[in-house]
Design a protein around this motif. Structure first.
Motif, mmCIF file in Angstrom:
data_model
loop_
_atom_site.group_PDB
_atom_site.id
_atom_site.type_symbol
_atom_site.label_atom_id
_atom_site.label_comp_id
_atom_site.label_asym_id
_atom_site.label_seq_id
_atom_site.Cartn_x
_atom_site.Cartn_y
_atom_site.Cartn_z
ATOM 1 N N VAL A 190 0.855 -1.194 0.000
ATOM 2 C CA VAL A 190 0.000 0.000 0.000
ATOM 3 C C VAL A 190 0.890 1.243 0.000
ATOM 4 O O VAL A 190 1.786 1.370 0.842
ATOM 5 C CB VAL A 190 -0.919 0.004 1.248
ATOM 6 C CG1 VAL A 190 -1.905 1.167 1.185
ATOM 7 C CG2 VAL A 190 -1.676 -1.329 1.372
ATOM 8 N N SER A 191 0.638 2.135 -0.935
ATOM 9 C CA SER A 191 1.465 3.352 -0.997
ATOM 10 C C SER A 191 0.758 4.415 -1.822
ATOM 11 O O SER A 191 0.188 4.115 -2.870
ATOM 12 C CB SER A 191 2.815 3.015 -1.640
ATOM 13 O OG SER A 191 3.567 4.182 -1.863
ATOM 14 N N GLN A 192 0.809 5.635 -1.339
ATOM 15 C CA GLN A 192 0.278 6.747 -2.132
ATOM 16 C C GLN A 192 1.187 6.978 -3.333
ATOM 17 O O GLN A 192 0.746 6.918 -4.469
ATOM 18 C CB GLN A 192 0.207 8.008 -1.252
ATOM 19 C CG GLN A 192 -0.503 9.204 -1.864
ATOM 20 C CD GLN A 192 0.301 9.942 -2.924
ATOM 21 O OE1 GLN A 192 -0.191 10.189 -4.038
ATOM 22 N NE2 GLN A 192 1.533 10.264 -2.643
ATOM 23 N N GLU A 203 6.623 5.182 -4.522
ATOM 24 C CA GLU A 203 8.069 5.418 -4.654
ATOM 25 C C GLU A 203 8.797 5.285 -3.317
ATOM 26 O O GLU A 203 9.976 5.615 -3.233
ATOM 27 C CB GLU A 203 8.345 6.826 -5.221
ATOM 28 C CG GLU A 203 7.726 7.128 -6.569
ATOM 29 C CD GLU A 203 8.305 6.284 -7.707
ATOM 30 O OE1 GLU A 203 9.341 5.624 -7.503
ATOM 31 O OE2 GLU A 203 7.690 6.284 -8.797
ATOM 32 N N THR A 204 8.117 4.866 -2.275
ATOM 33 C CA THR A 204 8.730 4.820 -0.942
ATOM 34 C C THR A 204 9.847 3.775 -0.902
ATOM 35 O O THR A 204 9.596 2.577 -1.116
ATOM 36 C CB THR A 204 7.636 4.537 0.099
ATOM 37 O OG1 THR A 204 6.712 5.626 0.033
ATOM 38 C CG2 THR A 204 8.179 4.420 1.497
ATOM 39 N N ALA A 205 11.058 4.229 -0.607
ATOM 40 C CA ALA A 205 12.230 3.352 -0.713
ATOM 41 C C ALA A 205 12.138 2.148 0.226
ATOM 42 O O ALA A 205 12.499 1.029 -0.165
ATOM 43 C CB ALA A 205 13.497 4.152 -0.413
ATOM 44 N N LYS A 254 0.850 14.986 15.187
ATOM 45 C CA LYS A 254 2.235 15.338 15.508
ATOM 46 C C LYS A 254 3.015 15.835 14.302
ATOM 47 O O LYS A 254 3.819 16.745 14.410
ATOM 48 C CB LYS A 254 2.950 14.207 16.238
ATOM 49 C CG LYS A 254 3.349 13.005 15.471
ATOM 50 C CD LYS A 254 4.154 12.086 16.407
ATOM 51 C CE LYS A 254 4.033 10.651 15.976
ATOM 52 N NZ LYS A 254 4.369 9.716 17.018
ATOM 53 N N GLU A 255 2.742 15.277 13.114
ATOM 54 C CA GLU A 255 3.556 15.715 11.975
ATOM 55 C C GLU A 255 3.231 17.150 11.558
ATOM 56 O O GLU A 255 4.055 17.830 10.966
ATOM 57 C CB GLU A 255 3.486 14.744 10.790
ATOM 58 C CG GLU A 255 2.238 14.754 9.968
ATOM 59 C CD GLU A 255 2.294 13.801 8.767
ATOM 60 O OE1 GLU A 255 3.335 13.692 8.118
ATOM 61 O OE2 GLU A 255 1.258 13.159 8.487
ATOM 62 N N LEU A 256 2.020 17.615 11.914
ATOM 63 C CA LEU A 256 1.633 18.961 11.496
ATOM 64 C C LEU A 256 1.737 20.008 12.591
ATOM 65 O O LEU A 256 2.006 21.171 12.317
ATOM 66 C CB LEU A 256 0.200 18.933 10.971
ATOM 67 C CG LEU A 256 0.055 18.151 9.660
ATOM 68 C CD1 LEU A 256 -1.380 17.863 9.376
ATOM 69 C CD2 LEU A 256 0.685 18.899 8.517
HETATM 70 O O1 M6R Z 1 3.800 7.444 -0.546
HETATM 71 P P1 M6R Z 1 3.573 6.503 0.582
HETATM 72 O O2 M6R Z 1 2.141 6.264 0.873
HETATM 73 O O3 M6R Z 1 4.316 5.202 0.399
HETATM 74 O O4 M6R Z 1 4.202 7.229 1.838
HETATM 75 C C1 M6R Z 1 4.308 6.594 3.068
HETATM 76 C C2 M6R Z 1 4.624 7.579 4.174
HETATM 77 O O5 M6R Z 1 5.836 8.221 3.944
HETATM 78 C C3 M6R Z 1 3.523 8.645 4.335
HETATM 79 O O6 M6R Z 1 2.275 8.064 4.532
HETATM 80 C C4 M6R Z 1 3.849 9.570 5.528
HETATM 81 O O7 M6R Z 1 3.752 8.852 6.715
HETATM 82 C C5 M6R Z 1 2.937 10.793 5.531
HETATM 83 N N1 M6R Z 1 3.699 11.964 5.865
HETATM 84 C C6 M6R Z 1 1.834 10.703 6.509
HETATM 85 O O8 M6R Z 1 0.997 11.804 6.504
#
Ligand code: M6R
Length: 575
Positions: free
Chosen positions: A330-332, A335-337, A461-463
């Protein structure tokens, strides 16, 4: 991380690159720069900070490159900002990724060169210049250069002659093909306003651009298809909202519906893959990992052996994932390494649940379900998360009912998103005022409430940069409860299933003085604030939305930029 844009065409390169970089700022915003070529030398403008630092003034020329940086090697300084120029000023380079052997290259092949930055990137322009002077063609010079590089990279370079080259391994790079102009970029958003035709380069490909473009692999010319992208430029703009995040939160009634419209054949194939697998592993990072974890719970409710683990940890157990298993990644961004690297280690087939069309994950998977959320520009994931939940929920529900019936339920949930926002609007406003001065916040939830607690916690927390932690409700009393004192905020997800135990965990905190923020169908007398969730079979989609808004509003109230939280970047392409 880092965003790359290159331009070659009839227009003013610097202006097109600057506009493109603005679209990629979500990938990094430590420093930025532009270089253009021709007339007759390379000109560079760069600086520490956002893209505004890369002024286009004085940068003439119709080909060039630009960069917005998320620092890895070398601090955030003017010298370390990209583009980097070769010592003879023949080549300027922008890079996304890490050159692992840059120290060796500096000491051996490039020992005669005086380096101007602390970056790993700077070896690339020097190597390109060296090989351009030694080889007969640009193609040979790039082949020689690429052969020397170890690590992951997406590189775009402009030569003083105006020609351009680009190459990739492990980091994304897309070519945009317009009328009389070509774009090279980390994703499609910088060129969508000019063209919807794209060529997705594969790992190991390189591009040479002069009058047109040619793609090579191992020194040989290859054909890569030109594809139409069905995202439009409007989707990638703020459309009157103050921030992308606000716009993306509000888009969710629409994007959840789009996610639910999965193609029947794709879903049948996905179902078959799950049925045929011995074990099903769901994985991702950050927000996507919480969606993956929820997905595993949905599938387990259907009697399927599904496990969830974050990709960077699953990599250490990759030998346990056999060819009889299935990995649902699952990934937006795709490209997540950490995710891509783990997938390289496992034998199993891979099904992607992904947003970005043509991303590395999408291309390298055996099967893919696009979540169809459209471009998500805000660094914090919002609409991609609810779209991921919608797709995973649909995927589990087709084991008990028809796709049409499963879809109908999700479409009804999507209709309730605005109702959820309206019901809680004032409470969210009051809560963000309350959160502004808090130092610590705890989130607890049981079963699927635990994923909700983790995601709500991550958003806040991230925001807002407030210290926040999430726990399974049952775990809280095994230590962390010691940190609860008078007025400590504790957010408690009170879902139907396991309500009694979740309620007890909340009471344990309340009786130690905690300010309770309850989330569920009905308020409880201990609540200082209550987030009211409509009765819904897919309530996870609804439960997160008020917390996305809370995080957004708290960030704005504290004077932060919610689209670009500090130290983060949208796609994390380093391990
Ligand atoms: O692109 P991805 O879904 O693979 O990204 C995964 C995480 O880096 C991403 O969800 C990150 O945790 C966000 N900053 C959360 O809001």
């Amino acid at each position: 991380m880092c965003g790359i844009v290159g331009y070659h065409g009839d227009g003013e390169a610097a202006e097109k690159i600057y506009r493109g970089l603005k679209k990629l700022e979500y990938r990094g915003y430590d420093s930025a720069g532009i270089a253009t070529a021709g007339n007759p030398t390379i000109k560079v403008s760069k600086g520490v900070g956002t893209v505004e630092e890369a002024s286009e003034t004085g940068l003439d020329g119709s080909s060039g490159i630009g960069h917005t940086r998320w620092a890895t090697h070398g601090g955030v300084t003017q010298d370390n900002a990209h583009p980097h120029v070769s010592h003879g000023e023949k080549v300027a380079v922008v890079h996304n990724g890490i050159i692992e052997n840059y120290r060796d290259l500096k000491e051996d092949t490039l020992s005669h060169v005086e380096f101007k930055s602390d970056t790993d990137t700077e070896v690339i322009p020097h190597l390109l210049e060296k090989h351009l002077s030694e080889e007969d063609t640009i193609r040979e010079a790039v082949t020689e250069t690429v052969d020397m590089l170890e690590g992951s990279y997406a590189v775009s370079a402009v030569l003083d002659t105006g020609e351009m080259v680009a190459f990739r391994k492990g980091s994304p790079l897309v070519l945009g093909v317009g009328e009389d102009e070509l774009f090279v970029a980390s994703d499609v958003t910088p060129f969508l306003e000019h063209t919807d035709t794209a060529v997705f380069l594969q790992d190991g490909d390189f591009l040479v651009i002069d009058d047109g473009y040619k793609v090579y692999r191992d020194g040989e010319k290859v054909n890569r298809p030109e594809k139409k992208i069905d995202w439009d430029a409007e989707q990638a703009s703020k459309e009157g909202h103050d921030h992308f995040m606000e716009k993306e939160i509000k888009e969710q009634p629409k994007t959840v519906k789009k996610a639910a419209y999965q193609d029947k054949t794709d879903m049948q194939e996905a179902k078959k893959m799950i049925e045929n697998a011995e074990d099903v592993y769901l994985t991702g990072c950050g927000t996507a990992s919480f969606a993956a974890s929820l997905g595993a719970k949905y599938l387990r409710e259907q009697g399927i052996q599904a496990k969830a683990e974050q990709s960077h940890e699953l990599e250490y157990r990759s030998q346990e994932v056999t060819e009889d298993d299935l990995v649902i990644a699952v990934s937006q961004s795709g490209e997540t390494a950490d995710l891509l690297s783990m997938l390289e280690e496992v034998q199993a087939d891979v099904m992607a649940v992904v947003n970005v069309v043509g991303s590395t994950l999408a291309r390298n998977s055996d099967h893919r379900l696009y979540v169809n959320a459209g471009p998500e520009i805000g660094v914090a994931s919002t609409k991609a998360f609810t779209a991921q939940i919608a797709v995973l929920r649909l995927l589990s529900k087709v084991f008990e009912k028809s796709l049409e019936d499963a879809r109908k339920e999700i479409l009804e949930t999507a209709e309730r998103i605005n109702e959820t926002i309206e019901k809680n609007r004032e409470t969210i406003e009051d809560m963000s005022r309350y959160m502004e001065d808090r130092e610590h916040v705890y989130f607890i939830g049981r079963n699927k409430g635990y994923e909700m607690a983790r995601e709500a916690n991550l958003k806040l927390k991230e925001l807002s940069y407030i210290h926040a932690e999430a726990f399974p409700g049952g775990e809280f009393k095994h230590g962390t409860l010691a940190l609860v004192e008078e007025g400590t905020p504790v957010v408690s997800f009170l879902k139907d299933r396991g309500f009694e135990h979740a309620y007890s965990n909340m009471k344990e905190a309340h009786s130690r003085g905690a300010d309770i923020i309850s989330v569920g169908k009905k308020s409880v007398e201990e609540s200082r604030f209550h987030i009211d969730i409509p009765d819904d079979p897919n309530s996870e989609i609804l439960e997160i939305v008020p917390f996305q808004m809370l995080a957004y509003k708290t960030s704005v109230r504290k004077g932060h930029n919610p689209d670009k939280p500090r130290n983060l970047a949208k796609s994390v392409t380093v391990k």
